[in-house]
Design an enzyme around this catalytic site. Structure first.
Site, PDB file in Angstrom:
ATOM      1  N   HIS A  61      -8.176  11.738  28.774  1.00  0.00           N
ATOM      2  CA  HIS A  61      -7.913  10.822  27.649  1.00  0.00           C
ATOM      3  C   HIS A  61      -6.423  10.755  27.306  1.00  0.00           C
ATOM      4  O   HIS A  61      -6.050  10.564  26.155  1.00  0.00           O
ATOM      5  CB  HIS A  61      -8.727  11.223  26.416  1.00  0.00           C
ATOM      6  CG  HIS A  61     -10.199  11.151  26.608  1.00  0.00           C
ATOM      7  ND1 HIS A  61     -10.920   9.974  26.521  1.00  0.00           N
ATOM      8  CD2 HIS A  61     -11.110  12.113  26.920  1.00  0.00           C
ATOM      9  CE1 HIS A  61     -12.193  10.207  26.758  1.00  0.00           C
ATOM     10  NE2 HIS A  61     -12.338  11.492  27.005  1.00  0.00           N
ATOM     11  N   ASN A 134     -17.580   8.171  23.247  1.00  0.00           N
ATOM     12  CA  ASN A 134     -17.120   7.247  24.279  1.00  0.00           C
ATOM     13  C   ASN A 134     -17.688   5.860  24.016  1.00  0.00           C
ATOM     14  O   ASN A 134     -18.417   5.644  23.052  1.00  0.00           O
ATOM     15  CB  ASN A 134     -17.555   7.726  25.672  1.00  0.00           C
ATOM     16  CG  ASN A 134     -16.764   8.919  26.168  1.00  0.00           C
ATOM     17  OD1 ASN A 134     -15.555   8.981  26.013  1.00  0.00           O
ATOM     18  ND2 ASN A 134     -17.461   9.872  26.776  1.00  0.00           N
TER      19      ASN A 134
END
Length: 490
Positions: A61, A134
């Site tokens: 990320h 997510n």
């Protein structure tokens, strides 16, 4: 803060310690043409600070964008949770949301086939609540012990320095529980057109508990009010080359225009007593709860309405941890979630520092953190002369005696146990269901995307094993994929 800003824009340039700078254009030298002197501390300070402007990027990320916003309660959920920020219709809570891709590094393009992180911080009056999910309701694996191995397959190979199809499909082929998420990833929603045009999910199962101590298991859903928009592989490749910052730019500019993106927030709610005999393991991150079994209950509206003023300070240094709960909300036995409760906080302690939670973007905004933790990098002396232990008789903060969540019943011997299976559990059933829900055009694009990726592996056995997982999900899926891969591999 306002007085600091006013002094910054109106006062003289100073060193980090506040002394006025006489000359910011020339280094101090030994005579007009001589070497630079070590006594020029302004020069050395500037260079040293510049060398340290970047902290280690996130292992996963790393590439992301963020914005502040507001969460507003729209439905009464007090029968399910005692969390104060959900206590009444109309109540508003400040939030910060960081979007991200998973595999790419900090300089990677936005428009790529990759899951998107959806990390949301609620600045509640009971402390910060972090919901770290997510844009997919499931994940590739169900146990955190496999997470480092999985991520290693998605990142650059330590020998070649490149992302390798062999690594990706070797791992996925040997980990059949990934079949559901891979089907999501290579379908149309694998490349969102922007962060605004995708849904978000808490993904994991979490505990809600009410004032009477009743326990419910919940899953969070964030449905975009802008509508779903995706990119084809061809559109994404073009956009990634022309504008690597496309998602970040779109988010920032939409907020600047006053077109504030929003999501309708809902939860699926399962009474705790139903978990043991549910047809799927409700704590398995590779599975969804079908809406026919547990429909969505709207709880609120999330709106993003303010851009950060400094990307590094507020996006790069923002930290999120699934372990940041508030009263009325807690974890579940989900083995991936259990690993993340440790992993995220530990990553931030390494990457940003032990006092990362003191930074403005991370500290509580609607209350004060009161701990006995002291010192370390970036410690600001906030405790002054207060005692640093508990219990103490000097009036320091003390425990409440009431846990944030209700205890869970556990039995059996300790050991490395396989995740329990329920009546309809297997690694392929939901991937097959997802495939059969797709239109013919969607199936064609899914097969083409997967075939293009699988055709890049160097060994036939890796390709065959990967295709075998999709064939186990649906016979037609496997047959189409076999033909498509053979055509590309010759």
């Amino acid at each position: 803060m306002p007085e600091i800003w006013e002094a910054y824009v109106t006062g003289p340039l100073t060193t980090e310690s506040g002394a006025p700078v006489a000359d910011n254009q020339q280094s101090e030298t030994a005579g007009p043409g001589g070497p630079v002197l070590v006594q020029d501390q302004h020069l050395l300070e500037k260079l040293a600070h510049f060398n340290r402007e970047r902290i280690p990027e996130r292992i996963v990320h790393a590439r992301g964008a963020g914005a502040y916003g507001t969460f507003t309660v729209t439905k009464d959920v007090t029968k399910y949770t005692r969390a104060k920020f959900l206590s009444e219709v109309g109540k508003q809570t400040e939030t910060f949301l960081r979007f991200s891709t998973v595999a790419g590094n900090l300089g990677a393009a936005d428009a790529v086939r990759d899951p998107r992180g959806f990390a949301l911080k609620f600045y509640t009056e009971e402390g910060n609540y972090d919901l770290v999910g997510n844009n997919t309701p499931v994940f590739f694996i169900r146990d955190a012990i496999k997470f480092p191995d999985f991520i290693h397959t998605q990142k650059r190979d330590p020998y070649t320095g490149s992302q390798e199809a062999d690594n990706v499909f070797d791992f996925w082929g040997l980990s059949p529980e990934s079949t559901h998420q891979v089907t999501w990833l290579f379908g149309d929603r694998g490349i969102p057109a922007s962060y605004r045009h995708m849904d978000g999910f808490g993904s994991h199962t979490f505990q809600w508990n009410n004032e009477d101590g009743e326990v419910f298991w919940v899953k969070y859903h964030f449905k975009t009010d802008q509508g779903i928009k995706n990119l084809t592989a061809e559109e994404a490749a073009k956009l990634a080359g022309e504008d690597p910052d496309s998602h970040q730019r779109d988010l920032r500019e939409s907020i600047e225009r006053g077109e504030f993106p929003s999501w309708t927030v809902s939860v699926q709610i399962m009474p705790a007593a139903e978990a043991a005999n549910y047809r799927f393991n409700p704590f398995d991150l590779t599975k969804v709860w079908p809406h026919a079994d547990y429909p969505l209950h709207e709880i609120g509206k999330l709106e993003l309405n303010r851009n950060p003023e400094n990307i590094f300070a507020e996006v790069e240094q923002s930290v999120f941890s699934p372990a940041h709960f508030v009263p009325g909300i807690g974890p579940s036995p989900d083995k991936m979630l259990q690993g993340r409760l440790f992993g995220y906080g530990d990553a931030h302690r390494y990457r940003v520092g032990i006092n990362a939670d003191h930074l403005p973007v991370n500290r509580p905004h609607a209350t004060e953190a009161r701990t006995h933790g002291r010192d370390g990098v970036m410690y600001d002396g906030r405790h002054k002369g207060a005692k640093n232990y508990e219990p103490n008789s000097f009036g320091g903060p003390s425990q409440t005696g009431r846990p944030l969540w209700e205890p869970a019943q556990v039995t059996g011997p300790t050991g490395d146990h396989v995740t329990p299976s329920h009546a309809e559990d297997n690694d392929f059933v939901q991937a097959g269901n997802l495939y059969r829900l797709m239109s013919e055009d969607e199936k064609e694009r899914l097969v083409a995307n997967l075939a293009a990726a699988i055709s890049g592996v160097s060994r036939d056995d890796i390709a065959e094993r990967a295709i075998g997982n999709f064939a186990n999900a649906d016979e037609d899926f496997g047959k189409r994929l076999t033909v498509a891969v053979q055509a590309l591999r010759g």
